[in-house]
Design a protein around this motif. Structure first.
Motif, PDB file in Angstrom:
ATOM      1  N   ARG A   1     -33.053  31.926 -26.067  1.00  0.00           N
ATOM      2  CA  ARG A   1     -32.070  31.603 -27.103  1.00  0.00           C
ATOM      3  C   ARG A   1     -32.659  30.502 -27.987  1.00  0.00           C
ATOM      4  O   ARG A   1     -33.217  29.528 -27.484  1.00  0.00           O
ATOM      5  CB  ARG A   1     -30.786  31.121 -26.433  1.00  0.00           C
ATOM      6  CG  ARG A   1     -29.669  30.848 -27.408  1.00  0.00           C
ATOM      7  CD  ARG A   1     -28.376  30.534 -26.654  1.00  0.00           C
ATOM      8  NE  ARG A   1     -27.314  30.316 -27.603  1.00  0.00           N
ATOM      9  CZ  ARG A   1     -26.396  29.370 -27.503  1.00  0.00           C
ATOM     10  NH1 ARG A   1     -26.399  28.571 -26.454  1.00  0.00           N
ATOM     11  NH2 ARG A   1     -25.465  29.243 -28.411  1.00  0.00           N
TER      12      ARG A   1
ATOM     13  N   THR B   1     -32.079  25.897 -31.880  1.00  0.00           N
ATOM     14  CA  THR B   1     -31.166  25.495 -32.957  1.00  0.00           C
ATOM     15  C   THR B   1     -29.721  25.863 -32.630  1.00  0.00           C
ATOM     16  O   THR B   1     -28.792  25.186 -33.079  1.00  0.00           O
ATOM     17  CB  THR B   1     -31.586  26.132 -34.296  1.00  0.00           C
ATOM     18  OG1 THR B   1     -31.749  27.541 -34.109  1.00  0.00           O
ATOM     19  CG2 THR B   1     -32.871  25.518 -34.806  1.00  0.00           C
ATOM     20  N   ASP B   2     -29.525  26.927 -31.843  1.00  0.00           N
ATOM     21  CA  ASP B   2     -28.164  27.279 -31.413  1.00  0.00           C
ATOM     22  C   ASP B   2     -27.583  26.176 -30.543  1.00  0.00           C
ATOM     23  O   ASP B   2     -26.421  25.793 -30.689  1.00  0.00           O
ATOM     24  CB  ASP B   2     -28.154  28.606 -30.647  1.00  0.00           C
ATOM     25  CG  ASP B   2     -28.458  29.807 -31.532  1.00  0.00           C
ATOM     26  OD1 ASP B   2     -28.521  29.635 -32.784  1.00  0.00           O
ATOM     27  OD2 ASP B   2     -28.635  30.912 -30.985  1.00  0.00           O
ATOM     28  N   LEU B   3     -28.394  25.662 -29.614  1.00  0.00           N
ATOM     29  CA  LEU B   3     -27.937  24.560 -28.755  1.00  0.00           C
ATOM     30  C   LEU B   3     -27.585  23.347 -29.603  1.00  0.00           C
ATOM     31  O   LEU B   3     -26.522  22.741 -29.426  1.00  0.00           O
ATOM     32  CB  LEU B   3     -29.032  24.183 -27.742  1.00  0.00           C
ATOM     33  CG  LEU B   3     -28.809  22.846 -27.018  1.00  0.00           C
ATOM     34  CD1 LEU B   3     -27.674  22.969 -26.013  1.00  0.00           C
ATOM     35  CD2 LEU B   3     -30.074  22.368 -26.373  1.00  0.00           C
TER      36      LEU B   3
ATOM     37  N   ARG C   1     -26.756  23.163 -32.712  1.00  0.00           N
ATOM     38  CA  ARG C   1     -25.587  23.436 -33.543  1.00  0.00           C
ATOM     39  C   ARG C   1     -24.293  23.286 -32.736  1.00  0.00           C
ATOM     40  O   ARG C   1     -23.276  22.843 -33.249  1.00  0.00           O
ATOM     41  CB  ARG C   1     -25.696  24.833 -34.140  1.00  0.00           C
ATOM     42  CG  ARG C   1     -24.749  25.097 -35.288  1.00  0.00           C
ATOM     43  CD  ARG C   1     -25.005  26.439 -35.955  1.00  0.00           C
ATOM     44  NE  ARG C   1     -26.320  26.484 -36.596  1.00  0.00           N
ATOM     45  CZ  ARG C   1     -27.339  27.258 -36.212  1.00  0.00           C
ATOM     46  NH1 ARG C   1     -27.200  28.081 -35.194  1.00  0.00           N
ATOM     47  NH2 ARG C   1     -28.487  27.237 -36.844  1.00  0.00           N
ATOM     48  N   GLU C   2     -24.343  23.636 -31.450  1.00  0.00           N
ATOM     49  CA  GLU C   2     -23.145  23.591 -30.599  1.00  0.00           C
ATOM     50  C   GLU C   2     -22.981  22.262 -29.862  1.00  0.00           C
ATOM     51  O   GLU C   2     -21.871  21.919 -29.460  1.00  0.00           O
ATOM     52  CB  GLU C   2     -23.208  24.732 -29.578  1.00  0.00           C
ATOM     53  CG  GLU C   2     -23.096  26.094 -30.207  1.00  0.00           C
ATOM     54  CD  GLU C   2     -23.272  27.216 -29.195  1.00  0.00           C
ATOM     55  OE1 GLU C   2     -23.365  26.950 -27.978  1.00  0.00           O
ATOM     56  OE2 GLU C   2     -23.313  28.376 -29.630  1.00  0.00           O
TER      57      GLU C   2
END
Length: 111
Positions: A4, A7-9, A11-12
């Motif tokens: 994954r 950047t997803d981490l 962002r969240e």
């Protein structure tokens, strides 16, 4: 299974506050580097540890540190006196007596 995107981490994490803080820190770093003409560094440390032995949950912390370049101190020119004091005018040079000349006086001299 593909990884994954990190950047997803970011962002969240903390509902996006971490990513906002990183963006602000980078912008401030770029401004300092541009102003000083020297390099700086932005470091993000992500720490992951278990919440409990059997919980299956992990606690994720992000630490953001910026190391902007040190500012170049301003300088001034001084001259030493024979007594080793510092003064702004060179004590070895004579001073000129300057006076202001008005525009009318200056035109009278031109013929």
């Amino acid at each position: 299974m593909s990884a994954r995107p990190i950047t997803d981490l970011l962002r969240e994490h903390r509902n996006g506050v971490t990513l906002d803080e990183m963006s602000d820190a980078l912008q401030e770093l770029v401004a300092a580097v541009t102003e000083e003409g020297k390099g700086g560094k932005l470091t993000v440390t992500i720490t992951v540890k278990p919440m409990g032995r059997d919980s299956g949950a992990l606690e994720v912390a992000c630490d953001i540190k910026a190391a902007p370049p040190k500012k170049t101190p301003g300088t001034s020119v001084f001259f030493p006196t024979p007594e080793n004091n510092l003064v702004r005018q060179d004590p070895r040079q004579q001073s000129l007596e300057l006076r202001e000349i008005s525009v009318a006086t200056a035109h009278k001299g031109i013929a």
